[in-house]
Design a protein around this motif. Structure first.
Motif, mmCIF file in Angstrom:
data_model
loop_
_atom_site.group_PDB
_atom_site.id
_atom_site.type_symbol
_atom_site.label_atom_id
_atom_site.label_comp_id
_atom_site.label_asym_id
_atom_site.label_seq_id
_atom_site.Cartn_x
_atom_site.Cartn_y
_atom_site.Cartn_z
ATOM 1 N N ASP A 1 36.285 -34.532 -36.280
ATOM 2 C CA ASP A 1 36.391 -35.249 -35.022
ATOM 3 C C ASP A 1 35.286 -36.304 -34.928
ATOM 4 O OD1 ASP A 1 36.028 -35.940 -32.179
ATOM 5 O OD2 ASP A 1 37.553 -34.409 -31.854
ATOM 6 N N PRO A 2 35.640 -37.596 -34.809
ATOM 7 C CA PRO A 2 34.618 -38.647 -34.763
ATOM 8 C C PRO A 2 33.694 -38.526 -33.558
ATOM 9 C CG PRO A 2 36.802 -39.526 -34.252
ATOM 10 C CD PRO A 2 37.001 -38.150 -34.769
ATOM 11 N N LEU A 3 34.200 -38.013 -32.426
ATOM 12 C CA LEU A 3 33.338 -37.825 -31.260
ATOM 13 C C LEU A 3 32.272 -36.777 -31.542
ATOM 14 C CD1 LEU A 3 35.384 -37.910 -27.922
ATOM 15 C CD2 LEU A 3 33.585 -39.448 -28.686
ATOM 16 N N THR B 1 35.388 -30.085 -23.527
ATOM 17 C CA THR B 1 35.247 -29.986 -22.067
ATOM 18 C C THR B 1 35.454 -31.316 -21.355
ATOM 19 O OG1 THR B 1 33.649 -28.188 -22.375
ATOM 20 C CG2 THR B 1 33.727 -29.227 -20.196
ATOM 21 N N TYR B 2 34.935 -32.411 -21.924
ATOM 22 C CA TYR B 2 34.936 -33.697 -21.228
ATOM 23 C C TYR B 2 35.793 -34.724 -21.969
ATOM 24 C CZ TYR B 2 30.953 -31.388 -19.062
ATOM 25 O OH TYR B 2 30.161 -30.476 -18.419
ATOM 26 N N ASP B 3 36.298 -35.717 -21.223
ATOM 27 C CA ASP B 3 37.168 -36.713 -21.830
ATOM 28 C C ASP B 3 36.361 -37.709 -22.670
ATOM 29 O OD1 ASP B 3 36.719 -39.407 -20.216
ATOM 30 O OD2 ASP B 3 36.786 -37.789 -18.727
ATOM 31 N N GLU B 4 37.063 -38.391 -23.561
ATOM 32 C CA GLU B 4 36.424 -39.284 -24.534
ATOM 33 C C GLU B 4 35.657 -40.419 -23.866
ATOM 34 O OE1 GLU B 4 37.658 -42.239 -28.261
ATOM 35 O OE2 GLU B 4 39.079 -40.743 -27.512
ATOM 36 N N THR B 5 36.230 -41.017 -22.822
ATOM 37 C CA THR B 5 35.567 -42.142 -22.152
ATOM 38 C C THR B 5 34.224 -41.720 -21.570
ATOM 39 O OG1 THR B 5 37.703 -43.141 -21.603
ATOM 40 C CG2 THR B 5 35.794 -43.867 -20.322
ATOM 41 N N ARG B 6 34.210 -40.558 -20.931
ATOM 42 C CA ARG B 6 32.966 -40.055 -20.340
ATOM 43 C C ARG B 6 31.895 -39.864 -21.407
ATOM 44 N NH1 ARG B 6 32.338 -35.285 -15.872
ATOM 45 N NH2 ARG B 6 30.177 -34.663 -16.265
ATOM 46 N N ILE B 7 32.272 -39.286 -22.542
ATOM 47 C CA ILE B 7 31.301 -39.028 -23.613
ATOM 48 C C ILE B 7 30.784 -40.334 -24.203
ATOM 49 C CG2 ILE B 7 31.032 -38.067 -25.942
ATOM 50 C CD1 ILE B 7 32.963 -35.844 -25.109
ATOM 51 N N ARG B 8 31.690 -41.245 -24.540
ATOM 52 C CA ARG B 8 31.278 -42.513 -25.154
ATOM 53 C C ARG B 8 30.399 -43.334 -24.216
ATOM 54 N NH1 ARG B 8 33.684 -44.083 -29.872
ATOM 55 N NH2 ARG B 8 35.472 -42.857 -30.599
ATOM 56 N N TYR C 1 18.509 -35.004 -23.729
ATOM 57 C CA TYR C 1 18.866 -35.891 -22.627
ATOM 58 C C TYR C 1 20.347 -36.265 -22.696
ATOM 59 C CZ TYR C 1 18.352 -39.658 -19.210
ATOM 60 O OH TYR C 1 18.469 -40.451 -18.106
ATOM 61 N N LEU C 2 20.867 -36.433 -23.922
ATOM 62 C CA LEU C 2 22.269 -36.788 -24.104
ATOM 63 C C LEU C 2 23.187 -35.675 -23.603
ATOM 64 C CD1 LEU C 2 24.486 -38.629 -25.143
ATOM 65 C CD2 LEU C 2 24.104 -37.731 -27.442
ATOM 66 N N ILE C 3 22.839 -34.426 -23.927
ATOM 67 C CA ILE C 3 23.647 -33.291 -23.465
ATOM 68 C C ILE C 3 23.682 -33.254 -21.933
ATOM 69 C CG2 ILE C 3 23.755 -30.764 -23.343
ATOM 70 C CD1 ILE C 3 22.559 -30.755 -26.200
ATOM 71 N N ARG C 4 22.509 -33.413 -21.326
ATOM 72 C CA ARG C 4 22.428 -33.373 -19.871
ATOM 73 C C ARG C 4 23.185 -34.547 -19.249
ATOM 74 N NH1 ARG C 4 17.429 -32.798 -19.720
ATOM 75 N NH2 ARG C 4 16.655 -34.793 -18.931
ATOM 76 N N ALA C 5 23.098 -35.710 -19.878
ATOM 77 C CA ALA C 5 23.779 -36.896 -19.361
ATOM 78 C C ALA C 5 25.294 -36.706 -19.339
ATOM 79 C CB ALA C 5 23.418 -38.115 -20.211
ATOM 80 N N ILE C 6 25.835 -36.112 -20.406
ATOM 81 C CA ILE C 6 27.283 -35.886 -20.463
ATOM 82 C C ILE C 6 27.705 -34.836 -19.442
ATOM 83 C CG2 ILE C 6 29.171 -35.051 -21.920
ATOM 84 C CD1 ILE C 6 27.651 -36.276 -24.320
ATOM 85 N N GLU C 7 26.942 -33.754 -19.355
ATOM 86 C CA GLU C 7 27.306 -32.672 -18.436
ATOM 87 C C GLU C 7 27.192 -33.101 -16.973
ATOM 88 O OE1 GLU C 7 26.123 -28.791 -21.187
ATOM 89 O OE2 GLU C 7 24.662 -29.579 -19.729
#
Length: 442
Positions: free
Chosen positions: A258-260, A280-287, A308-314
């Motif tokens: 999975d590229p994401l 858990t989260y959609d591709e747009t939100r993660i990118r 910080y990246l994990i917290r930002a996505i969540e």
């Protein structure tokens, strides 16, 4: 051949400005062969109609000194002998307004030697250039992307025509850049798919360092402000023949399907956590959160990128876009619709080209197919350590390897106008609709 490359590591190619601003679609190998022949012709400075050079030397000058596959040379020479090149398209060289011709008038290989004849229209420009870029000859062997080499030559040319300063800044329009790179796409794709990889490769493997920022007109990026800096002279000659990539970030990262997930893992997120976030989260939100966090990280506002990246996505740190006034929205609706339509057309065109190149490949004989595969594998050893590692693991069954293989085949197998030019493709769709309408009228 390694010794041959070492002998010429300090040589410079004086590449004429008119032949840097060409309007054709040279592949990476073709551009490298193009440069090597220009350098060799300049080094001969003879009145002979034809020049002769060792095939081993040519292979070393394009970064294939360990390869025995000369088919890639033959294919490149055939293209350079048959395909017209439109030169001086940016009109920087005032000795000629415009020109078109093939690069080579003829070429032949025999007993390990290449005999070539430059097109008479280009001989004077090549052997006695008035405007030229001083390109470190073996820098080109380190590039694995045709965009990187074309962009590097463009930057060096700009520096040389400005007196070759140590640092130099200038602005270039996106239209000019798209022409130089031969990439037809919106800025978002140009930036992510071409510019960022190009800048990384140039900064890592060449004698210059480059940075850029967008110049906006309203909300749209219309140009780039480019800043170039010459590296110390001794750095320009380090590891130009053999580069050890073992210490590069991401070299030993296990490739994921999975590229994401891959994007998260290379930024320090654990594989299990990356998989959980993607599920858990959609591709747009993660990118979009990745893009936001990287901006913050580069600005020095983030110390531990992965956490910080994990917290930002969540928690979704993406900047919130306020609802625009109805009047403003009405004024921009047409422009946004046009941009979305162009993006949709570009996506459809890329799918069409993907389908066409696979159809063309399937129509080849088994021998021709195997020749293309062999040439790709030979190149792979010298271009991408990650792809090469994936190939050793899964061969052509790897989705990543398969995608790269057919992406490179586009340069060879696609010939029709609608396969090479987005506007020609658009016109073909219009023609098809009109034909259907005419048939219905009858």
């Amino acid at each position: 051949m390694q010794e041959l490359a070492q002998q010429h590591r300090n040589e410079q190619l004086l590449k004429p400005t008119a032949t840097i601003h060409v309007g054709n679609r040279l592949s990476l190998i073709e551009r490298k062969v193009f440069n090597a022949i220009i350098w060799h012709s300049q080094s001969q400075r003879s009145a002979k109609t034809a020049n002769v050079m060792s095939v081993d030397l040519l292979m070393s000058l394009i970064g294939l000194e360990r390869s025995k596959n000369t088919d890639v040379i033959r294919d490149a020479l055939e293209r350079l002998t048959t395909n017209p090149i439109v030169w001086n398209t940016l009109k920087k060289d005032r000795t000629a307004d415009w020109g078109v011709c093939t690069f080579l008038a003829g070429a032949e290989m025999n007993s390990g030697r290449l005999r070539y004849v430059l097109n008479p229209l280009l001989v004077e420009k090549v052997e006695h250039p008035t405007l030229f870029a001083k390109i470190q000859l073996l820098v080109q062997t380190q590039f694995s992307s045709k965009y990187s080499l074309a962009f590097y030559e463009f930057l060096i040319d700009e520096m040389c025509r400005s007196g070759n300063p140590k640092t130099y800044a200038f602005t270039v329009s996106l239209d000019t850049l798209r022409h130089v790179l031969q990439f037809d796409g919106i800025y978002k794709h140009l930036n992510s798919d071409v510019l960022k990889p190009c800048v990384k490769e140039i900064n890592t493997h060449s004698d210059i360092a480059v940075a850029y920022s967008g110049v906006k007109k309203g909300r749209a990026v219309v140009a780039l402000l480019l800043t170039i800096e010459r590296k110390a002279a001794q750095l320009a000659l380090v590891d130009l023949v053999a580069v050890d990539t073992s210490g590069e970030p991401g070299t030993h990262v296990e490739l994921l399907k999975d590229p994401l997930e891959q994007m998260l893992v290379v930024r320090g997120v654990g594989k299990r956590k990356a998989k959980a976030l993607v599920e858990t989260y959609d591709e747009t939100r993660i990118r979009e959160n990745i893009a936001y966090v990287e901006r913050e990280y580069q600005a020095g506002k983030v110390k531990v990128l992965s956490a910080y990246l994990i917290r930002a996505i969540e928690e979704d740190y993406r900047p919130k876009v306020e609802a625009a006034p109805r009047l403003v929205r009405s004024e921009t609706t047409e422009r946004e619709a046009a941009e979305k339509a162009r993006e949709a057309l570009l996506t459809d065109w890329n799918r069409y080209r993907e389908r066409r190149v696979r159809e063309r490949f399937a129509a080849l004989s088994s021998g021709e197919q195997e020749a293309h595969r062999s040439a790709f594998v030979e190149r792979l050893v010298h271009t991408s350590s990650i792809l090469n590692m994936q190939f050793k693991k899964d061969g052509f069954a790897s989705r990543m390897v398969d995608a790269q293989f057919f992406s490179e085949l586009r340069e060879v197998l696609l010939k029709n106008p609608e396969e090479l030019d987005l506007e020609a493709y658009r016109a073909s769709l219009v023609d098809a609709v009109e034909a259907v309408a005419a048939g219905s009228a009858r």
